[in-house]
Scaffold this active site. Structure first.
Site, mmCIF file in Angstrom:
data_model
loop_
_atom_site.group_PDB
_atom_site.id
_atom_site.type_symbol
_atom_site.label_atom_id
_atom_site.label_comp_id
_atom_site.label_asym_id
_atom_site.label_seq_id
_atom_site.Cartn_x
_atom_site.Cartn_y
_atom_site.Cartn_z
ATOM 1 N N SER A 110 34.327 37.038 35.524
ATOM 2 C CA SER A 110 35.339 36.266 36.022
ATOM 3 C C SER A 110 36.377 35.711 34.982
ATOM 4 O O SER A 110 36.880 34.525 35.010
ATOM 5 C CB SER A 110 35.263 35.175 37.210
ATOM 6 O OG SER A 110 34.951 36.264 38.372
ATOM 7 N N TYR A 154 27.561 46.542 44.323
ATOM 8 C CA TYR A 154 28.964 46.696 43.884
ATOM 9 C C TYR A 154 29.322 48.032 44.701
ATOM 10 O O TYR A 154 28.208 48.958 44.852
ATOM 11 C CB TYR A 154 29.119 46.848 42.526
ATOM 12 C CG TYR A 154 29.081 45.780 41.723
ATOM 13 C CD1 TYR A 154 28.988 44.484 42.202
ATOM 14 C CD2 TYR A 154 29.073 45.638 40.389
ATOM 15 C CE1 TYR A 154 28.817 43.354 41.652
ATOM 16 C CE2 TYR A 154 28.874 44.685 39.532
ATOM 17 C CZ TYR A 154 28.800 43.393 39.986
ATOM 18 O OH TYR A 154 29.041 42.203 39.539
ATOM 19 N N LEU A 169 44.533 33.813 35.936
ATOM 20 C CA LEU A 169 44.944 33.426 34.702
ATOM 21 C C LEU A 169 45.876 34.457 33.975
ATOM 22 O O LEU A 169 46.332 34.005 33.104
ATOM 23 C CB LEU A 169 43.756 33.067 33.777
ATOM 24 C CG LEU A 169 42.981 31.762 34.340
ATOM 25 C CD1 LEU A 169 41.529 31.624 33.702
ATOM 26 C CD2 LEU A 169 43.686 30.324 34.081
ATOM 27 N N THR A 170 46.105 35.488 34.527
ATOM 28 C CA THR A 170 47.138 36.419 34.054
ATOM 29 C C THR A 170 48.523 35.744 34.419
ATOM 30 O O THR A 170 49.471 36.257 34.018
ATOM 31 C CB THR A 170 46.989 37.874 34.843
ATOM 32 O OG1 THR A 170 47.373 37.676 35.937
ATOM 33 C CG2 THR A 170 45.710 38.530 34.456
ATOM 34 N N GLY A 171 48.430 34.810 35.425
ATOM 35 C CA GLY A 171 49.825 34.331 35.759
ATOM 36 C C GLY A 171 50.586 35.179 37.073
ATOM 37 O O GLY A 171 51.638 34.930 37.459
ATOM 38 N N LEU A 200 39.016 36.082 33.895
ATOM 39 C CA LEU A 200 40.542 35.579 34.314
ATOM 40 C C LEU A 200 40.796 34.975 35.591
ATOM 41 O O LEU A 200 41.910 35.292 36.215
ATOM 42 C CB LEU A 200 41.321 37.193 34.218
ATOM 43 C CG LEU A 200 41.477 37.689 32.876
ATOM 44 C CD1 LEU A 200 42.077 39.138 32.990
ATOM 45 C CD2 LEU A 200 42.474 36.815 31.901
#
Length: 349
Positions: free
Chosen positions: A237, A53, A244-246, A239
């Site tokens: 992951s 990372y 998936l938050t839109g 979301l």
């Protein structure tokens, strides 16, 4: 906050874990420290990172995430308050993937494991990890969205027993308390458990794999290991990279968002995934929930989940993610989720 045992250990970890892969890319050092302070203040104790990372992985930033956590540890002296987890990269067998860490020859052998662990400990400014994970398998198999087994015979792979014997030495030396795997398959988990039982080697306590409403493959084979062998899921992951938050509906790419900044992240934005996402977003709104609450609460309620590894780029996101522990989905909502899943199963494996 709610807590669950890390595998069969006596360690309690928060149901919401802090994923840190944006530290050093989308988040500054000050942002990282602020997130760590906020998370701990609200009961989060699991902090997950990796030598690779931040993401996207590149040579000029590699290790920066661990370094930011390390400066926080040095400044606050709160190392004893967190369950600190990191990961060693696996070998780079795909020429399309970056090979800047130890020239891409990051096999899970003694030389690489030792070099990786010592470097991570130095960056993190600590002398031990609570959990040390293999970021992906040493062998070629189904990882990072590959939906079909590749049937490749590798020229060289490190035997799992050999890897475990090195990890056993780390445990004996006090550098590592427990070990886990990541992006692993049912076959791989079975082999790790077999060698632990037959050869008296350390037992894996966790597996860090993707799990979300668009990818529920964990349920089909790996969840049984969680049930019978105590290998808990650290779900990453949750979301689906924010899908998936839109916020990405109808092709929208908000300024500063991951999909706007980086073209390489395509795992969750296929037409099938976008169609399923729209149904989940509509379902959430129908029941007075935000799409984020629906997606995270679904994961939080699964019995095989040890911790839900959320990632945030600002405190508003972090707050909503953490507060998902207070959301309970009733039977009607769960049934509606399963109905969508039956019609559009795992559109983003």
């Amino acid at each position: 906050m709610k807590y669950r045992k890390l595998g069969r250990t006596d360690i309690d970890v928060s149901l919401i874990g802090l994923g840190t892969m944006t530290f050093g890319e989308q988040n500054s050092e000050a942002d990282a420290h602020q997130q760590l302070d906020y998370a701990l203040a609200h009961g989060v104790n699991l902090v997950d990172t990796a030598e690779m990372y931040p993401v996207p992985p590149k040579a000029e930033t590699q290790g920066r995430t661990e370094a930011y956590i390390g400066t926080w540890i040095a400044k606050t002296r709160r190392r004893h308050e967190i369950v600190l987890a990191s990961k060693i990269a696996g070998p780079v067998r795909d020429p399309k993937r970056p090979g800047h860490i130890r020239e891409g020859k990051t096999f899970h052998d003694r030389k690489n494991l030792t070099a990786a662990l010592d470097a991570s400990l130095k960056r993190l400014q600590t002398d031990y990890l609570d959990l040390y994970q293999l970021h992906w398998p040493d062998r070629t198999t189904m990882t990072f969205g590959q939906s079909n087994y590749p049937w490749v015979k590798d020229d060289y792979t490190v035997p799992i027993a050999e890897t475990l014997s090195v990890l056993q030495d780390f445990v004996k030396q006090g550098k590592v308390r427990h070990i886990g795997v990541s992006n692993e398959t049912p076959w791989g988990v079975a082999q790790f458990i077999r060698h632990a039982e037959v050869d008296g080697l350390p037992r894996i306590v966790s597996i860090q794999n993707p799990y979300n409403l668009l990818n529920r493959l964990y349920e089909q084979g790996l969840s049984e290991f969680s049930h019978h062998d105590g290998v808990g899921l650290l779900a990453y992951s949750p979301l689906a990279m924010g899908m998936l938050t839109g916020k990405y509906e109808n092709g929208v790419r908000p300024q500063g968002s991951r999909l706007a900044l980086f073209s390489r992240f395509t795992r969750y934005n296929s037409p099938q995934a976008e169609a399923a996402t729209s149904e989940y977003v509509a379902l959430a709104k129908q029941h007075g929930l935000t799409p984020t609450q629906l997606a995270l609460a679904f994961i939080n309620q699964q019995p095989f989940v040890t911790s839900n590894l959320i990632g945030a780029t600002n405190l508003d996101q972090l707050k909503e993610n953490i507060e998902s522990v207070d959301v309970t989905l009733d039977g009607n909502v769960l049934a509606a989720i399963d109905e969508i899943h039956r019609r559009q199963p795992n559109p983003a494996p």
